[in-house]
Design a protein around this motif. Structure first.
Motif, PDB file in Angstrom:
ATOM      1  N   LEU A 152      42.869  33.961  39.963  1.00 14.46           N
ATOM      2  CA  LEU A 152      43.103  35.409  40.034  1.00 14.46           C
ATOM      3  C   LEU A 152      41.774  36.168  40.041  1.00 14.46           C
ATOM      4  CD1 LEU A 152      45.087  37.841  39.935  1.00 14.46           C
ATOM      5  CD2 LEU A 152      44.952  37.707  37.438  1.00 14.46           C
ATOM      6  N   GLU A 153      40.867  35.749  39.171  1.00 17.73           N
ATOM      7  CA  GLU A 153      39.563  36.420  39.114  1.00 17.73           C
ATOM      8  C   GLU A 153      38.790  36.242  40.424  1.00 17.73           C
ATOM      9  OE1 GLU A 153      38.985  36.189  34.256  1.00 17.73           O
ATOM     10  OE2 GLU A 153      38.106  34.636  35.505  1.00 17.73           O
ATOM     11  N   ALA A 179      40.069  36.020  43.234  1.00 15.55           N
ATOM     12  CA  ALA A 179      40.718  36.801  44.288  1.00 15.55           C
ATOM     13  C   ALA A 179      40.260  38.264  44.271  1.00 15.55           C
ATOM     14  CB  ALA A 179      42.240  36.716  44.130  1.00 15.55           C
ATOM     15  N   HIS A 180      39.477  38.612  43.235  1.00 17.77           N
ATOM     16  CA  HIS A 180      38.922  39.970  43.129  1.00 17.77           C
ATOM     17  C   HIS A 180      37.410  39.919  43.312  1.00 17.77           C
ATOM     18  CE1 HIS A 180      42.456  42.162  41.580  1.00 17.77           C
ATOM     19  NE2 HIS A 180      42.812  40.989  41.108  1.00 17.77           N
ATOM     20  N   ASP A 181      36.783  41.114  43.365  1.00 20.67           N
ATOM     21  CA  ASP A 181      35.324  41.122  43.387  1.00 20.67           C
ATOM     22  C   ASP A 181      34.804  40.662  42.024  1.00 20.67           C
ATOM     23  OD1 ASP A 181      33.945  43.622  41.831  1.00 20.67           O
ATOM     24  OD2 ASP A 181      36.015  44.043  42.376  1.00 20.67           O
ATOM     25  N   TYR A 182      33.571  40.183  41.993  1.00 22.77           N
ATOM     26  CA  TYR A 182      33.061  39.507  40.789  1.00 22.77           C
ATOM     27  C   TYR A 182      32.926  40.428  39.576  1.00 22.77           C
ATOM     28  CZ  TYR A 182      28.516  41.621  41.695  1.00 22.77           C
ATOM     29  OH  TYR A 182      27.509  42.526  41.870  1.00 22.77           O
ATOM     30  N   TRP A 236      35.147  42.667  38.706  1.00 23.04           N
ATOM     31  CA  TRP A 236      36.499  43.051  38.250  1.00 23.04           C
ATOM     32  C   TRP A 236      36.769  42.582  36.825  1.00 23.04           C
ATOM     33  CZ3 TRP A 236      41.084  39.914  37.616  1.00 23.04           C
ATOM     34  CH2 TRP A 236      42.284  40.644  37.520  1.00 23.04           C
ATOM     35  N   ARG A 237      36.488  41.321  36.570  1.00 17.70           N
ATOM     36  CA  ARG A 237      36.820  40.797  35.235  1.00 17.70           C
ATOM     37  C   ARG A 237      35.902  41.383  34.157  1.00 17.70           C
ATOM     38  NH1 ARG A 237      35.073  34.512  34.404  1.00 17.70           N
ATOM     39  NH2 ARG A 237      32.953  34.623  35.199  1.00 17.70           N
TER      40      ARG A 237
END
Ligand code: AMP
Ligand code: MG
Length: 278
Positions: free
Chosen positions: A108-109, A111-114, A116-117
């Motif tokens: 999931l992480e 699948a997002h920009d770095y 995001w988390r």
């Protein structure tokens, strides 16, 4: 016993200094902390003092609900990220401290920009957040292990600076500590992890692969420190071969950041005389 160094002196000694265009040479910077704390006894007493004051300041920070403090801890395996946060916050109420470890990203992480988390894990106002590793892994392990294209990594330094600026302007004070351990001391600590049964769980065979890549990590750390030390989110290099001095230095810096925020208990909006309790 000598007296502890002033917070401003600890700041000056650990802040990343870039002389013109010269490159930062991490291998030439001290890893022992003796110039700040001559003896361990002073370091331990200073840590206890600071940890007590950090708790008091955190209480006011929590009551005020105006600012957040983010402490970023980076360092190679065995540099002492867990140990530092255990010591610095040993007297702080768990109510107001949130520790967030950054491991390998999940699907999931990824699948997002770095960022995001990292953004999702930011402390809310009134809290102290501690990042055990951080978004900086995306210019460290990701660079050394070639997990993203070089052009993408190259863009990240400025992206991170802007991200941190945004956070700073919106009430989060950011303090970044790079725990600087020597290769020799890392060897001692890795051997200890294998020898002491209670420490074996911390050992991961990939730590040895990373040790083989020491020079590449050192270069990636130097670039990160050179390019992401900003006035709004400075990096400090904390000598980390001596655990007691490392903890004492980190505690001075965290206390300094909280004192700068100068948190105040809010006006409760009533006068105590208005009430009578039978
Ligand atoms: P530890 O801190 O020992 O629990 O290990 C966490 C591991 O996750 C380390 O090996 C890090 O290098 C790795 N890690 C953290 N962030 C990332 C990332 N963005 N990409 C790949 N590996 C990461
Ligand atoms: Mg590890």
């Amino acid at each position: 016993m000598s007296s502890p160094p002033k917070i401003d002196d600890v700041r000056a000694a650990t802040a990343v200094k870039l002389k013109g265009r010269t490159k930062l040479k991490l291998g030439e910077l001290p890893t022992n902390g003796h110039s700040l704390f001559e003896d361990k006894k002073t370091a331990k007493a200073s840590l206890d003092d600071d940890a007590t004051v950090i708790d008091t300041l955190q209480d006011a920070l929590y009551a005020e609900q105006k600012h957040a403090l983010l402490v970023v801890l980076q360092g190679i395996d065995t540099a002492g990220k867990d140990g530092t946060l255990k010591s610095v916050f040993k007297f702080t109420s768990p109510l107001g401290v949130r520790v967030h470890p950054f491991g390998r990203p999940t699907d999931l992480e990824l699948a997002h920009d770095y960022l995001w988390r990292a953004h999702a894990a930011m402390p809310r106002k009134g809290h102290i957040g501690v990042f055990n590793r951080s978004h900086y892994e995306d210019v460290l392990v990701v660079k050394v292990r070639k997990l993203a294209p070089p052009q993408a990594i190259e863009q990240r330094y400025e992206q991170i600076n802007q991200f941190e600026k945004h956070l700073h302007e919106n009430g989060t004070r950011i303090l970044k500590l790079m725990l600087h351990v020597s290769r020799k001391e890392q060897g001692v600590r890795l051997r200890e992890r294998l020898e002491v049964p209670q420490k074996r769980w911390k050992f991961n065979p990939s730590d040895l692969e990373d040790r083989e890549l020491w020079d590449q990590y050192e270069a990636a750390y130097a670039t990160m420190l050179e390019r992401c030390s900003t006035t709004w989110a400075p990096w400090h290099i904390v000598p980390a071969d001596s655990r007691s001095r490392r903890d004492a230095i980190a505690a001075r810096l965290v206390r300094g950041a909280l004192e700068d925020l100068n948190p105040q208990y809010p006006d409760p909006g009533y006068r105590p005389e208005q009430f009578e309790i039978d």
